[in-house]
Enzyme design. Structure first.
Site, PDB file in Angstrom:
ATOM      1  CD  GLU A 258      -0.795  -0.679   3.579  1.00 54.23           C
ATOM      2  OE1 GLU A 258      -1.475  -0.121   5.332  1.00 54.23           O
ATOM      3  OE2 GLU A 258      -2.340  -1.161   3.176  1.00 54.23           O
ATOM      4  CB  CYS A 330       4.173  35.990  11.569  1.00 50.71           C
ATOM      5  SG  CYS A 330       3.265  37.344  11.260  1.00 50.71           S
TER       6      CYS A 330
END
Length: 381
Positions: A258, A330
């Site tokens: 998978e 920021c």
């Protein structure tokens, strides 16, 4: 290397003020899927399930569908989404902490395989199945991870069961014949090249074969195939892995893998442009539109995201020195790449970050500072 289609779309988006954006080259994705499928086409090679968590965008899923044996989902939301986009494809449901509503959805929607993470989860699944008159097929997930030093990501802790705990599930299964044991699942670590992946697969097979007493056992070997952000041209060796698995396979077994990232990562780009170029404390910085709230992977994995500069800039600020590429957030952690060579980089230039086709937008912290969301574009090819 950036494809012609992505380059052309990137320039057009810059002209139309459509940046930042994710651009997915579905032709490149299709070529990668064909390569993997061809490698896994011989006797003894495993079934191919795609881990939707890597990128579950509907155009991505539809492009991959012809090459898949199924899809692995890990939440009720993924289950609903993938079942809606690909209504006929087999599904496996994995992941720790499954809620009762998720277990009910598993039973209602007819998930083909459930990867059971604990005896308690198995008890709850059995109770719900009895109450709703459903039958369900399960794989028991074993945790063999232990100490995997040097691997990019070891799946220890909450994932699966210790080997001795597996045995505690037998009594539950014995009194709940409507819960059918089909085999075992294990995903031990991520970021492995083909030889390491084969060694891990052999370890899983040895354990599972010693614990399963089934005429036709299913053994899911997980994913974790390596990708190299430092060298995008270096790819996982699917033919070598497929041959190695075929050599390990035994008659009567169904083996399954998978992968996620190794399937889609190379066909996606995060495209943005340069807003400012400046020098601070002796270092050069290029401030890009957007940021890691769109593409969190480089700051999470602490790597430099590979990129291509498409020169568009005018006479504004520029540098040819080593430069750090940052976003608009920021925080000093909003970094795509540190002290890298970009040639001449100027305000207005377009920067296309490669390897953004997996764990990009879907794993990022979208709403921090409430900047505009990126666009999403899917190129047929």
């Amino acid at each position: 290397m950036i494809t012609d289609g992505v380059r052309e779309r990137a320039v057009a988006l810059a002209d139309d003020e459509g940046l930042p954006a994710f651009v997915h080259d579905l032709g490149a994705l299709r070529a990668q899927a064909e390569h993997i499928r061809e490698a896994l086409s011989g006797p003894g090679t495993p079934e191919l399930y795609y881990a939707a968590k890597a990128n579950a965008d509907a155009p991505i899923l539809r492009t991959l569908a012809p090459y898949l044996d199924g899809v692995e989902v890990a939440s009720g939301g993924e289950l609903d989404h993938v079942r809606r986009v690909l209504p006929g494809l087999p599904l496996a449901f994995g992941g720790p902490g499954k809620t009762d509503p998720e277990l009910a959805s598993i039973l209602r929607l007819g998930v083909d395989r459930v990867h059971v993470e604990s005896p308690y989860e198995l008890e709850r699944l059995a109770t719900l199945a009895r109450e709703t008159g459903r039958e369900v097929d399960v794989l028991l997930r074993v945790n063999l991870a232990g100490d995997r030093q040097g691997y990019a990501l070891a799946m220890s802790g909450p994932f699966g069961m210790d080997p001795e705990t597996i045995d505690a599930c037998r009594a539950i299964l014995a009194r709940a014949p409507w819960v059918r044991l089909r085999g075992m699942h294990a995903h031990l670590a991520s970021g492995l090249d083909a030889p390491e992946m084969l060694g891990q697969s052999e370890e899983i097979l040895t354990f599972a074969r010693g614990r399963l007493d089934l005429a036709a056992p299913e053994i899911n070997l997980g994913g974790g195939m390596a990708v190299d952000y430092a060298d995008p041209s270096r790819r996982f060796d699917w033919p070598a892995y497929a041959k190695g698995i075929a050599d390990l396979a035994r008659p009567g077994e169904t083996l399954r893998i998978e992968p996620g990232r190794a399937v889609t990562v190379h066909s996606g780009w995060y495209v943005t442009d340069v807003l400012d170029v400046k020098r601070a404390h002796g270092e050069w910085y290029a401030v890009l539109r957007g940021g890691t709230m769109h593409l969190r992977t480089p700051v999470t994995k602490q790597h430099d995201q590979p990129f291509t500069v498409i020169a568009q800039g005018g006479p504004g600020p520029a540098t040819e020195e080593l430069v750090t590429l940052v976003g608009q957030l920021c925080t000093p952690k909003d970094v795509f790449a540190r002290r890298v060579r970009a040639g001449r980089l100027a305000v207005g230039d377009v920067v296309a970050f490669a390897m953004a086709g997996a764990y990009g937008w879907n794993i990022s912290h979208h709403d921090f500072l409430m900047h505009p969301k990126p666009g999403f574009h899917y190129l047929e090819g």
